[in-house]
Design an enzyme around this catalytic site. Structure first.
Site, PDB file in Angstrom:
ATOM      1  N   HIS A  83      -5.533   1.546   7.337  1.00  0.00           N
ATOM      2  CA  HIS A  83      -4.861   1.105   8.554  1.00  0.00           C
ATOM      3  C   HIS A  83      -3.377   1.419   8.541  1.00  0.00           C
ATOM      4  O   HIS A  83      -2.698   1.266   9.547  1.00  0.00           O
ATOM      5  CB  HIS A  83      -5.099  -0.387   8.802  1.00  0.00           C
ATOM      6  CG  HIS A  83      -4.642  -1.279   7.698  1.00  0.00           C
ATOM      7  ND1 HIS A  83      -5.060  -1.150   6.413  1.00  0.00           N
ATOM      8  CD2 HIS A  83      -3.815  -2.332   7.706  1.00  0.00           C
ATOM      9  CE1 HIS A  83      -4.523  -2.096   5.673  1.00  0.00           C
ATOM     10  NE2 HIS A  83      -3.749  -2.821   6.427  1.00  0.00           N
ATOM     11  N   GLU A 138       0.844  -1.184   0.000  1.00  0.00           N
ATOM     12  CA  GLU A 138       0.000   0.000   0.000  1.00  0.00           C
ATOM     13  C   GLU A 138       0.881   1.237   0.000  1.00  0.00           C
ATOM     14  O   GLU A 138       2.055   1.171   0.377  1.00  0.00           O
ATOM     15  CB  GLU A 138      -0.894   0.029   1.248  1.00  0.00           C
ATOM     16  CG  GLU A 138      -1.865  -1.117   1.359  1.00  0.00           C
ATOM     17  CD  GLU A 138      -2.585  -1.140   2.693  1.00  0.00           C
ATOM     18  OE1 GLU A 138      -2.169  -0.387   3.609  1.00  0.00           O
ATOM     19  OE2 GLU A 138      -3.553  -1.893   2.830  1.00  0.00           O
TER      20      GLU A 138
END
Length: 290
Positions: free
Chosen positions: A248, A209
């Site tokens: 997250h 990510e």
């Protein structure tokens, strides 16, 4: 072969009798995972899901021979649960709990250094070796046994990648969801290294990510290691506004290499087969493996 967990792993569930622990432990048992018991302080000596409950991890290790733990303990107590497992001699500690305070994880991370254990997570989907052990919250039916390893920050993309691989007629050795918190026990590079050294894993999927340096570090290691096995890479979050990080992983502050564009460039320079969308992962793996 497999990494981290297999049919011989003796698994306990910390937070066994809570709602999350109960639900996911029952799913793990139904999958065929060797769950030998669980830990809930004050409830030792009872049975839950037809498995013994222990007051402490040490009791579970001594009585049931536990060597692997999965943690479903609330955030305020989860770091202590990690340290208790490490202190008791658990070899593989998988922490599912989300929202553990960073200060608590710093203490837990420091505590486990030098211990003979490996922490996966926190805030992760867990680890699965198809047909042998599901130690996590992933949908087990998606995963079929094969020769492709998966390392991912994202739980959802782990399942998506596995589903694509299976639909291409291939399967998974072990899938490792490392989690995306600022402080995690096993990095992308360390998880990739485990699969690179697994004789049965012939290809690795590495899903990252935006935010942080983990994928860049892994890519540089893969190149330095001689690109022994093909790696298919994907970075989520390419369309996010500049400077944004993924859900997250939002607490991670990175440098110049933490954008999707930069990470993909580094990965390509290091010989990784980068795809631009999750939908391409399975097809690329099939193309490589023939």
């Amino acid at each position: 072969m497999s990494v981290l967990v297999n049919k011989n792993s003796k698994i306990i569930v910390q937070g066994f009798t809570g709602s999350e622990g109960t639900f996911h432990a029952s799913q793990m048992i139904e999958y065929g995972t060797n769950v030998v018991g669980g830990v809930t302080p004050g409830k030792g000596g009872t049975l839950h899901l037809d498995r013994p409950v222990f007051n402490t991890v040490k009791d579970a290790v001594k009585t049931a021979g536990a060597d692997t733990s999965i943690i479903f303990v609330p955030p305020a107590f989860a770091a202590d649960a990690i340290m208790e497992a490490a202190d008791a001699g658990i070899k593989v500690i998988i922490c599912i709990t989300e929202g553990i305070p960073v200060a608590d994880m710093i203490k837990a991370y420091d505590f486990i250094q030098g211990k003979e254990c490996r922490l996966v997570g926190p805030n992760c989907p867990g680890v699965i070796t198809p047909g042998e052990a599901k130690v996590g919250i992933m949908p087990g039916f998606v995963f079929k046994k094969g020769n492709v390893g998966i390392v991912s920050k994202s739980g959802t993309l782990t399942y998506e990648a596995a589903d694509q691989v299976v639909k291409q007629g291939l399967g998974i050795t072990t899938a490792i969801g490392i989690g995306g918190d600022p402080i995690i026990g096993t990095t992308t590079k360390q998880a990739v290294e485990l699969l690179m050294n697994d004789p049965e894993t012939e290809c690795i999927i590495m899903i990252g990510e935006i935010g942080g340096q983990l994928e860049a570090d892994a890519a540089h290691w893969i190149k330095a290691d001689g690109n022994r096995k093909p790696v298919v890479g994907f970075i989520a979050g390419e369309t996010a506004p500049k400077g944004r990080t993924m859900g997250h992983a939002g607490a991670i502050v990175g440098g110049a290499d933490d954008t999707a564009e930069a990470k993909k460039r580094i990965m390509r320079e290091c010989g990784i087969h980068v795809v631009d969308s999750p939908a391409e992962i399975g097809k690329k793996v099939k193309e490589i493996m023939g």
